[in-house]
Design a protein around this motif. Structure first.
Motif, PDB file in Angstrom:
ATOM      1  N   PRO A 353      35.223  26.129  31.373  1.00  0.00           N
ATOM      2  CA  PRO A 353      36.154  27.175  31.833  1.00  0.00           C
ATOM      3  C   PRO A 353      37.171  26.644  32.829  1.00  0.00           C
ATOM      4  CG  PRO A 353      34.009  27.421  32.897  1.00  0.00           C
ATOM      5  CD  PRO A 353      33.851  26.334  31.886  1.00  0.00           C
ATOM      6  N   GLN A 354      38.407  27.031  32.624  1.00  0.00           N
ATOM      7  CA  GLN A 354      39.480  26.705  33.568  1.00  0.00           C
ATOM      8  C   GLN A 354      39.806  27.941  34.396  1.00  0.00           C
ATOM      9  OE1 GLN A 354      40.511  23.546  33.808  1.00  0.00           O
ATOM     10  NE2 GLN A 354      39.038  23.115  32.162  1.00  0.00           N
ATOM     11  N   ARG A 356      41.486  31.050  36.024  1.00  0.00           N
ATOM     12  CA  ARG A 356      42.586  31.900  35.584  1.00  0.00           C
ATOM     13  C   ARG A 356      43.327  32.410  36.809  1.00  0.00           C
ATOM     14  NH1 ARG A 356      40.227  35.497  30.566  1.00  0.00           N
ATOM     15  NH2 ARG A 356      42.446  36.020  30.334  1.00  0.00           N
ATOM     16  N   VAL A 359      43.406  36.385  38.993  1.00  0.00           N
ATOM     17  CA  VAL A 359      42.272  37.172  38.514  1.00  0.00           C
ATOM     18  C   VAL A 359      41.281  37.324  39.665  1.00  0.00           C
ATOM     19  CG1 VAL A 359      40.338  37.257  36.891  1.00  0.00           C
ATOM     20  CG2 VAL A 359      42.577  36.411  36.141  1.00  0.00           C
ATOM     21  N   ASP A 362      36.835  36.127  38.165  1.00  0.00           N
ATOM     22  CA  ASP A 362      37.021  35.284  36.986  1.00  0.00           C
ATOM     23  C   ASP A 362      35.650  35.005  36.371  1.00  0.00           C
ATOM     24  OD1 ASP A 362      37.489  33.264  35.155  1.00  0.00           O
ATOM     25  OD2 ASP A 362      38.912  32.186  36.430  1.00  0.00           O
ATOM     26  N   GLN A 365      34.538  31.351  35.692  1.00  0.00           N
ATOM     27  CA  GLN A 365      34.017  30.622  36.860  1.00  0.00           C
ATOM     28  C   GLN A 365      32.626  31.114  37.238  1.00  0.00           C
ATOM     29  OE1 GLN A 365      35.670  27.857  37.958  1.00  0.00           O
ATOM     30  NE2 GLN A 365      36.795  28.435  36.098  1.00  0.00           N
ATOM     31  N   TRP A 390      32.358  35.584  27.267  1.00  0.00           N
ATOM     32  CA  TRP A 390      32.406  34.527  28.290  1.00  0.00           C
ATOM     33  C   TRP A 390      31.167  33.648  28.210  1.00  0.00           C
ATOM     34  CZ3 TRP A 390      35.285  38.882  28.989  1.00  0.00           C
ATOM     35  CH2 TRP A 390      36.584  38.725  29.507  1.00  0.00           C
ATOM     36  N   GLU A 535      41.554  41.859  31.865  1.00  0.00           N
ATOM     37  CA  GLU A 535      40.967  40.581  31.426  1.00  0.00           C
ATOM     38  C   GLU A 535      39.946  40.877  30.326  1.00  0.00           C
ATOM     39  OE1 GLU A 535      42.393  37.931  32.734  1.00  0.00           O
ATOM     40  OE2 GLU A 535      43.565  39.301  33.964  1.00  0.00           O
ATOM     41  N   PRO A 538      37.980  36.011  27.068  1.00  0.00           N
ATOM     42  CA  PRO A 538      38.270  34.728  27.719  1.00  0.00           C
ATOM     43  C   PRO A 538      39.612  34.132  27.310  1.00  0.00           C
ATOM     44  CG  PRO A 538      36.036  34.760  26.833  1.00  0.00           C
ATOM     45  CD  PRO A 538      36.728  35.970  26.294  1.00  0.00           C
ATOM     46  N   THR A 540      42.574  36.038  26.171  1.00  0.00           N
ATOM     47  CA  THR A 540      43.796  36.830  26.231  1.00  0.00           C
ATOM     48  C   THR A 540      43.610  38.020  27.164  1.00  0.00           C
ATOM     49  OG1 THR A 540      45.510  37.881  24.870  1.00  0.00           O
ATOM     50  CG2 THR A 540      43.223  38.341  24.284  1.00  0.00           C
ATOM     51  N   THR A 541      44.684  38.800  27.298  1.00  0.00           N
ATOM     52  CA  THR A 541      44.651  39.994  28.136  1.00  0.00           C
ATOM     53  C   THR A 541      44.940  41.226  27.299  1.00  0.00           C
ATOM     54  OG1 THR A 541      47.004  39.869  28.674  1.00  0.00           O
ATOM     55  CG2 THR A 541      45.482  38.670  30.128  1.00  0.00           C
TER      56      THR A 541
END
Length: 548
Positions: A353-354, A356, A359, A362, A365, A390, A535, A538, A540-541
Motif C-alpha cells: 500500500p502507498q 493516499r 485521506v 487510510d 496504511q 483493502w 474512499e 483501494p 478509486t473514489t
C-alpha cells in the motif's frame, strides 16, 4: 442392545463421527437432543443468538477442519434464518450438516405450527436434504450425511428431525466413523500435464476451492516453485498457497491486479485445480470464457459433476486435491521456466500500500500496520462489502486456514466465522473484518464470543453507508442516492456493552497505537474505524466513479 431415545442415538452418532462441537439456537422441537448432550460432554455446545450466525459458525468450522460443521436449529423461523449458512456452505464448497427440529409426524401436511417441507425447501441449495422418520435409522442417515458432506465437492446436508421421533425409545445399531472418499490422480494425467507444459509458452495455474487443504497446498506450492508456474488464487481463496511463495501471482475476483488479468488472458495453458471458475473468479465468465479459444484448459476437481459443467475442459481429471498435488510434487521431470518470478514481483508491487493524500483514515496504511504487528498465520474473517478490498489486496495470507470469507458474498459472515475460528484455533490470532452494514447483520454474536471466552479482534469499518451498493448507484445513476445511507450506533460503546474492550479510530496515525492496545488486551476487542464514503475502494473514489 440397550434402548435409547432418538435424541440420544443422534448424539451418539455425532460423537462416533468425531463431532466435538456444535452450534445452536435452542428450540423446543429438539429438546431430546439437548437433553442427550448433557450426558455426552465431549461435544461442546455453542449457544448462539441467531440461527444465521450459528449456521455461519458451522460453515466456518467445516472449512477449518475438513469435516462437517454441525448446527442445530428449530423449525420454521429457525430454519429460514439458518438457510443463509446452507447457501454459503454450498457455494463455498464447505462440509456442513444442519439439523432441524420438525413437527410431529402425526401433524405433518396440515400446516402445523411453524411447519415447512424442509427437503423441498433446502433441496436446491444443499447436496442432500431429507427427513428421518424412524429413530432406528438415525445411524444410517448420520453416516450418509457425513459421507455426502465431505465427498466429491464438499457441501451442506440438511436433516429434519420430527419432534416425536426424537422421543421414541428404540434399539439402533451404531455406525463407525466414515472417512473422506478419495480418488487418486492417474499417472497418465500427470504425464499429459508434463507434455502440455513442455509445449506451453505461458502457463498459469488457478487454484483453491473444493477439497483444497494444507497438504495439497504444500505439494502444489513446491511443484509450482520448481516448475516456475505462476499460481493465482480463485476468488476469496487467497490462502490456497502462501502468499510469500515466489510462485504466488495474486488473487482473482473483484478489484484484481491488472497485470494478473493480463497474464490470465495471455496464458496458453490454464491449470485449474479445485476452483470451479465461478462468476467472480472469471469476471462474469469473460476473463476465461467457457470455450476459452486459444487456451488449453487442464482442469482437476474432486467431483466429476463439476467437470465439463460450464467450462469445456481439454483435459478433465477427477481426483482428490491432495493426491493430485502430491503426484505433481513426486514427479521430478518437469520443464523449468521463470514466469512465476515475474508474476510474483508484480504481486508484491500490487500488494504494497502507498499512502493516499488527503485521506483522514487510510485503510491501506492500517493493513500495513496490521502486517507489521500481527502474526503471519493470523486468521482473517470477513463478510461482504467494499471494505474487504483493502485486506484482499494488501494482506498477505500465510496459507490454508488463514482466510475465512464467503465466496457467496454473504453479509454478516465475518464475526460468526471468527467465533468458530477462535474456538477451533485458540492458539492463533483471529481477526473479524466487517463494514458497518455488514457488522449489524450478525453483531449480536459478540454476546456469543464473550460468553464462550473467545479471543478475537473485530474491526468495524464505518462509512455510514451500504458502500458497495452506493458505488453501483453512482456508476449507474450518478447523484441519485437512494436507500444506502446509514445512521449507525457508537460501535465501540456497543462492544463495551457486550463485555468487550473497544476504541474508536478516526485518523491513520492513531491506528497503530490502538492496535497495540487491542492486541495487549485479552478476550473480545473491537476497533471502530470511521472512514469517508468517498474512499470507496483501494483503487478509486466515489467521485471518480460518478464522473465516468
Amino acid at each position: 442392545m440397550q434402548k435409547r431415545t432418538g435424541g440420544r442415538i443422534l448424539v451418539d452418532q455425532l460423537a462416533a463421527q468425531g463431532c466435538d462441537r456444535l452450534f445452536t439456537v435452542p428450540g423446543e422441537s429438539f429438546l431430546a437432543v439437548l437433553d442427550a448432550l448433557v450426558d455426552v460432554p465431549r461435544i461442546a455446545v455453542v449457544t448462539c443468538r441467531q440461527e444465521g450466525g450459528a449456521a455461519f459458525m458451522a460453515c466456518a468450522d467445516g472449512a477449518l477442519t475438513g469435516r462437517p460443521g454441525v448446527c442445530f436449529v428449530t423449525r420454521g423461523p429457525g430454519a429460514t434464518n439458518a438457510s443463509i449458512g446452507v447457501h454459503v456452505a454450498m457455494q463455498d464448497s464447505q462440509p456442513m450438516i444442519l439439523f432441524i427440529g420438525d413437527v410431529d409426524r402425526g401433524t405433518r401436511d396440515r400446516e402445523a405450527f411453524q411447519e415447512i417441507d424442509f427437503p423441498a425447501m433446502f433441496g436446491p441449495i444443499a447436496k442432500w436434504a431429507a427427513r428421518i422418520d424412524d429413530a432406528r435409522r438415525i445411524p444410517e442417515y448420520v453416516a450418509r450425511a457425513y459421507a455426502t458432506a465431505m465427498s466429491g465437492r464438499p457441501g451442506p446436508v440438511v436433516l429434519a428431525l420430527p419432534e416425536d421421533m426424537l422421543l421414541d425409545t428404540v434399539e439402533a445399531v451404531d455406525r463407525p466413523q466414515v472417512g473422506h472418499i478419495r480418488q487418486a490422480a492417474s499417472a497418465t494425467a500427470i504425464a499429459r500435464l508434463r507434455d502440455l507444459l513442455s509445449e506451453a509458452e505461458a502457463p498459469l495455474a488457478i487454484v483453491g476451492g473444493a477439497g483444497w487443504n494444507a497438504r495439497a497446498a504444500a505439494h502444489f506450492q513446491a511443484w509450482a516453485e520448481r516448475a516456475g508456474v505462476p499460481v493465482a488464487a480463485a476468488f476469496r481463496r487467497q490462502d490456497a498457497i502462501a502468499n510469500g511463495s515466489p510462485a504466488y501471482a495474486g488473487n482473482l475476483g473483484y478489484g484484481p491486479n491488472p497485470a494478473l488479468l493480463a497474464r490470465v488472458r495471455q496464458a496458453d495453458l490454464l491449470i485449474v485445480a479445485g476452483a470451479r471458475l465461478g462468476e467472480a473468479t472469471t469476471d462474469g465468465y469473460t476473463l476465461v470464457t467457457p470455450d476459452h479459444p486459444g487456451q488449453t484448459l487442464f482442469q482437476v476437481h474432486p467431483d466429476p459433476v463439476e467437470l465439463q459443467r460450464t467450462y469445456r475442459a481439454d483435459v478433465a481429471i477427477c481426483a482428490d486435491m491432495h493426491d493430485f498435488a502430491a503426484a505433481l510434487d513426486a514427479e521430478a521431470r518437469w520443464p523449468s521456466r521463470d514466469e512465476a518470478q515475474a508474476a510474483h514481483a508484480d504481486y508484491l508491487v500490487w500488494s504494497t500500500p502507498q499512502p493516499r493524500a488527503n485521506v483522514r483514515l487510510d485503510l491501506g496504511q492500517c493493513v500495513a500496520a496490521m502486517r507489521a504487528a500481527l502474526p503471519a498465520d493470523s486468521i482473517l474473517c470477513n463478510g461482504a462489502g467494499n471494505f474487504s478490498g483493502w485486506w484482499h489486496r494488501y494482506w498477505r495470507y500465510a496459507g490454508p486456514g488463514t482466510q475465512l470469507a464467503p465466496t457467496a458474498g454473504a453479509m454478516g459472515y465475518g464475526l460468526p466465522a471468527a467465533v468458530a475460528a477462535s474456538l477451533r484455533r485458540p492458539d492463533r490470532t483471529v481477526v473479524a473484518l466487517a463494514g458497518d452494514g455488514d457488522f449489524l447483520m450478525n453483531g449480536q454474536e459478540l454476546a456469543t464470543a464473550v460468553q464462550h471466552g473467545c479471543a478475537i479482534l473485530v474491526l468495524v469499518i464505518d462509512n455510514a453507508a451500504y458502500g458497495t451498493i452506493r458505488m453501483h448507484q453512482e456508476r449507474e445513476f450518478p447523484g441519485r442516492v437512494s436507500a444506502t445511507r446509514l445512521r449507525n450506533p457508537d460501535f465501540a460503546a456497543l462492544a463495551r456493552a457486550y463485555g468487550g474492550w473497544a476504541e474508536t479510530v478516526d485518523r491513520t496515525e492513531d491506528f497503530a497505537g490502538a492496535l497495540a492496545r487491542a492486541t495487549a488486551t485479552p478476550g473480545v476487542r473491537l476497533l471502530h474505524l470511521r472512514t469517508d464514503i468517498e474512499e470507496i475502494t483501494p483503487a478509486t473514489t466515489l467521485s471518480a466513479i460518478a464522473r465516468r
